[in-house]
Structure formats: C-alpha cells, structure tokens
Write an enzyme that holds these catalytic residues in place. Structure first.
Site, PDB file in Angstrom:
ATOM      1  N   GLY A  13       0.836  -1.205   0.000  1.00  0.00           N
ATOM      2  CA  GLY A  13       0.000   0.000   0.000  1.00  0.00           C
ATOM      3  C   GLY A  13       0.868   1.251   0.000  1.00  0.00           C
ATOM      4  NE  ARG A  16      -5.040   6.054  -1.800  1.00  0.00           N
ATOM      5  CZ  ARG A  16      -6.124   5.336  -2.065  1.00  0.00           C
ATOM      6  NH1 ARG A  16      -6.438   5.076  -3.318  1.00  0.00           N
ATOM      7  NH2 ARG A  16      -6.890   4.897  -1.093  1.00  0.00           N
ATOM      8  CG  ASN A 149     -15.828   4.737  15.068  1.00  0.00           C
ATOM      9  OD1 ASN A 149     -16.557   5.406  15.806  1.00  0.00           O
ATOM     10  ND2 ASN A 149     -15.370   5.181  13.922  1.00  0.00           N
ATOM     11  CE1 TYR A 155      -9.822   0.142   8.440  1.00  0.00           C
ATOM     12  CE2 TYR A 155     -10.259   1.067  10.603  1.00  0.00           C
ATOM     13  CZ  TYR A 155      -9.468   0.981   9.480  1.00  0.00           C
ATOM     14  OH  TYR A 155      -8.305   1.717   9.402  1.00  0.00           O
ATOM     15  CB  ALA A 157     -13.205  -7.435  13.620  1.00  0.00           C
ATOM     16  CE  LYS A 159      -6.715  -1.510   9.574  1.00  0.00           C
ATOM     17  NZ  LYS A 159      -5.415  -1.564   8.891  1.00  0.00           N
ATOM     18  CD  GLU A 237       4.242  -1.543  23.374  1.00  0.00           C
ATOM     19  OE1 GLU A 237       3.042  -1.209  23.412  1.00  0.00           O
ATOM     20  OE2 GLU A 237       4.820  -2.132  24.297  1.00  0.00           O
TER      21      GLU A 237
HETATM   22  P1  NAD Z   1      -5.111   4.972   1.859  1.00  0.00           P
HETATM   23  O1  NAD Z   1      -6.452   4.556   1.385  1.00  0.00           O
HETATM   24  O2  NAD Z   1      -4.603   6.320   1.526  1.00  0.00           O
HETATM   25  O3  NAD Z   1      -4.009   3.917   1.405  1.00  0.00           O
HETATM   26  C1  NAD Z   1      -4.235   2.548   1.466  1.00  0.00           C
HETATM   27  C2  NAD Z   1      -3.365   1.884   0.430  1.00  0.00           C
HETATM   28  O4  NAD Z   1      -3.643   0.475   0.435  1.00  0.00           O
HETATM   29  C3  NAD Z   1      -3.634   2.397  -0.977  1.00  0.00           C
HETATM   30  O5  NAD Z   1      -2.410   2.627  -1.618  1.00  0.00           O
HETATM   31  C4  NAD Z   1      -4.379   1.246  -1.629  1.00  0.00           C
HETATM   32  O6  NAD Z   1      -4.150   1.159  -3.002  1.00  0.00           O
HETATM   33  C5  NAD Z   1      -3.753   0.068  -0.910  1.00  0.00           C
HETATM   34  N1  NAD Z   1      -4.523  -1.156  -1.053  1.00  0.00           N
HETATM   35  C6  NAD Z   1      -5.869  -1.339  -0.962  1.00  0.00           C
HETATM   36  N2  NAD Z   1      -6.183  -2.621  -1.228  1.00  0.00           N
HETATM   37  C7  NAD Z   1      -5.014  -3.250  -1.489  1.00  0.00           C
HETATM   38  C8  NAD Z   1      -4.666  -4.577  -1.823  1.00  0.00           C
HETATM   39  N3  NAD Z   1      -5.589  -5.538  -1.998  1.00  0.00           N
HETATM   40  N4  NAD Z   1      -3.351  -4.887  -1.996  1.00  0.00           N
HETATM   41  C9  NAD Z   1      -2.398  -3.942  -1.851  1.00  0.00           C
HETATM   42  N5  NAD Z   1      -2.664  -2.662  -1.559  1.00  0.00           N
HETATM   43  C10 NAD Z   1      -3.959  -2.326  -1.375  1.00  0.00           C
HETATM   44  O7  NAD Z   1      -5.136   4.740   3.419  1.00  0.00           O
HETATM   45  P2  NAD Z   1      -4.151   5.209   4.596  1.00  0.00           P
HETATM   46  O8  NAD Z   1      -4.890   6.176   5.390  1.00  0.00           O
HETATM   47  O9  NAD Z   1      -2.798   5.533   4.076  1.00  0.00           O
HETATM   48  O10 NAD Z   1      -4.092   3.848   5.421  1.00  0.00           O
HETATM   49  C11 NAD Z   1      -2.928   3.047   5.522  1.00  0.00           C
HETATM   50  C12 NAD Z   1      -3.141   2.042   6.625  1.00  0.00           C
HETATM   51  O11 NAD Z   1      -3.301   2.729   7.865  1.00  0.00           O
HETATM   52  C13 NAD Z   1      -4.411   1.221   6.440  1.00  0.00           C
HETATM   53  O12 NAD Z   1      -4.159  -0.120   6.828  1.00  0.00           O
HETATM   54  C14 NAD Z   1      -5.396   1.883   7.345  1.00  0.00           C
HETATM   55  O13 NAD Z   1      -6.404   0.992   7.783  1.00  0.00           O
HETATM   56  C15 NAD Z   1      -4.506   2.348   8.467  1.00  0.00           C
HETATM   57  N6  NAD Z   1      -5.056   3.485   9.236  1.00  0.00           N
HETATM   58  C16 NAD Z   1      -5.374   4.674   8.640  1.00  0.00           C
HETATM   59  C17 NAD Z   1      -5.873   5.701   9.416  1.00  0.00           C
HETATM   60  C18 NAD Z   1      -6.238   7.047   8.840  1.00  0.00           C
HETATM   61  O14 NAD Z   1      -6.807   7.846   9.577  1.00  0.00           O
HETATM   62  N7  NAD Z   1      -5.939   7.358   7.600  1.00  0.00           N
HETATM   63  C19 NAD Z   1      -6.073   5.520  10.774  1.00  0.00           C
HETATM   64  C20 NAD Z   1      -5.748   4.302  11.340  1.00  0.00           C
HETATM   65  C21 NAD Z   1      -5.239   3.298  10.557  1.00  0.00           C
END
Ligand code: NAD
Length: 247
Positions: A13, A16, A149, A155, A157, A159, A237
C-alpha cells in the site's frame, strides 16, 4: 540515529497515504524501498520518483495483498536483493456501515485485505528475515481496533486482529532477531479519511486532545523508529500515534 543504509524495505500500500509517507521516510534514512501497489501503478511510480529525486533508492512492485500470491512476489523481491529487512504492511481498506447493514462481501473483503493480507505479507517477509537473523515487521492497526467505533465493526475487528498477530509473531520470532510491532494511528489526513463529513470531522476533533487530525508523516516517523536498529528491544508493542485520542 536510525541509519537504514543497506536495508531493503517492502511497503505494501505504498502508493498512497501512510504507506507513501513511510516509503519516503525509510528511503530518507538510506533504505532501498520497494513501493508496493495493487492497482495504483502510476501513483507508486510517482512515489519512487520522489525518492529518487531526493537521492534515495526505490523501485515499484505489484503486491496485491488480497491473494496469497503476494507471498511469491515478496519472496522474489527478497531473492533478487539477497535480503529483506523491513516490512511495512500498510495496505488497507475501510468499508463502513452499521452491523445490520453489513454485507458478507464487504466483511470478507475487509478481512482479506486488512488481516489476511498482512499475515501473508508477514509470512513471506519473515521467511527471508529468519535466514539473516534480523527483521522488522510493522503492521498498520488503528485506534478503532482499540476503542471500537459505531459503523466500523468489521474494520475494527481486522485492526484489533493485527494487534494479536503482532504479539504472536513477536513471540515466535524474537529469538531470530525479528521484531514485530503494530502502529495504531488515530485519524490521519489521507484518502481514507478525506471522505469524512464536516460533522464527522468535528466529532473526531472534539475527541483529540491535540486538537487536529494527524499527518501521514507523523505516522511514518513511528515506522522509521520501529524499523531501526535502535528499536531492537521493542517487540509485540502497539505504538499509538493518535494525538491523545486513546491512551
Ligand atoms: P489509503 O487509502 O490512503 O491507502 C491505502 C493503500 O492500500 C492504498 O495505496 C491502496 O491502493 C492500498 N490497497 C488497498 N487494497 C489493497 C490490496 N488488496 N493490496 C495492496 N494494496 C492495497 O489509506 P491510509 O490512510 O494511508 O491507510 C494506511 C493504513 O493505515 C491502512 O491499513 C489503514 O487501515 C490504516 N489506518 C489509517 C488511518 C487514517 O486515519 N488514515 C487511521 C488508522 C489506521
């Protein structure tokens, strides 16, 4: 401090958001970074371009974590480089909805990408880390996994599951020099949260003592720390980076 020269890192991922910022931050400390993407090849190439322009080293790779085929792809990267030191499992999706409206397909997709995808990626990475007796696995959990939430049962679950995965793998591989940790971000400004309404945003900000949404770079700073030699005594951790939203 946090010198990552000669390290090879895979970021799923990576095209982005938090993955992108992590890829750039790891490369800034000297790591060669493989920017993983599922469908966003052009975006991943842009990230690799940013890294190269700053004097760093990067490549892109198609790493769709929703299938166990991702293991072969990660193994191939490790073989080609003769090592794989750091895995950042940032690939993730969010599909929200109240339980009574939760569709089976959405439930399955969330588990396939967020939970199983991180396990597949970890399995492939740890295989090659074991040979080197060094490794850093960093899983992106969420504050929602800890707090829950409304509208995010599935989601949350996935995480919360990652916290259990990190603790279990930490116990399994500590003796091999491999640490496994989770990061639980609060609300971070990325494409994932850009869709929130003003009202949702206000509700979130009221619950964040720091009084603002976090940046992807602030999460990436935690990634760099956990990836470093210096964090060798930190394993199993969950590092909370959430502006005090949950402590
Ligand atoms: P984002 O949507 O900007 O990026 C997610 C990335 O995962 C994207 O590049 C997307 O293409 C990729 N992706 C989706 N499905 C995929 C797959 N099958 N295989 C490979 N890549 C795939 O989201 P983000 O905010 O950068 O989130 C990154 C991580 O952090 C996620 O796991 C998200 O759950 C977690 N997170 C985000 C937040 C937030 O507030 N943004 C908060 C807590 C946790």
């Amino acid at each position: 401090m946090f010198d990552l020269k000669s390290r090879v890192a895979v970021v799923t991922g990576g095209s982005r958001g938090i993955g992108r910022a992590s890829a750039i931050a790891l490369a800034a400390q000297g790591a060669h970074v493989v920017v993983g993407y599922a469908s966003g090849e052009a975006a991943a190439q842009e990230v690799a371009g940013v890294i190269s322009a700053a004097g760093g080293s990067a490549e892109t790779a198609r790493l769709d974590v929703s299938s166990s085929d991702v293991e072969k792809a990660i193994a191939e990267i490790a073989k080609r480089h003769g090592r794989l030191d750091i895995l950042v499992a940032s690939a993730g999706i969010s599909i929200d909805g109240l339980l009574l409206r939760l569709k089976d397909d959405d439930f399955n997709q969330l588990f396939a990408v967020n939970l199983k995808g991180a396990v597949y990626s970890s399995r492939a990475a740890i295989k090659s880390m074991m040979r080197a007796r060094f490794g850093r696995v960093i899983l992106l959990s969420s504050v929602v996994g800890e707090m829950g939430n409304a509208g995010q049962t599935a989601y949350a679950a996935t995480k919360a599951g990652l916290v259990g995965v990190a603790k279990s793998l930490a116990r399994e591989y500590a003796s091999r020099g491999i640490t496994v940790n989770a990061i639980a971000p609060g609300f971070v400004e990325t494409d994932m949260t850009r869709a929130l309404t003003d009202e949702q945003r206000k509700g979130i900000l009221d619950a964040v003592p720091v009084g603002r949404i976090g940046s992807a770079e602030e999460i990436a700073a935690g990634v760099v720390y956990l990836a470093s030699e210096e964090a060798g005594y930190v394993t199993g951790e969950t590092l909370r980076i959430n502006g005090g939203m949950y402590m």
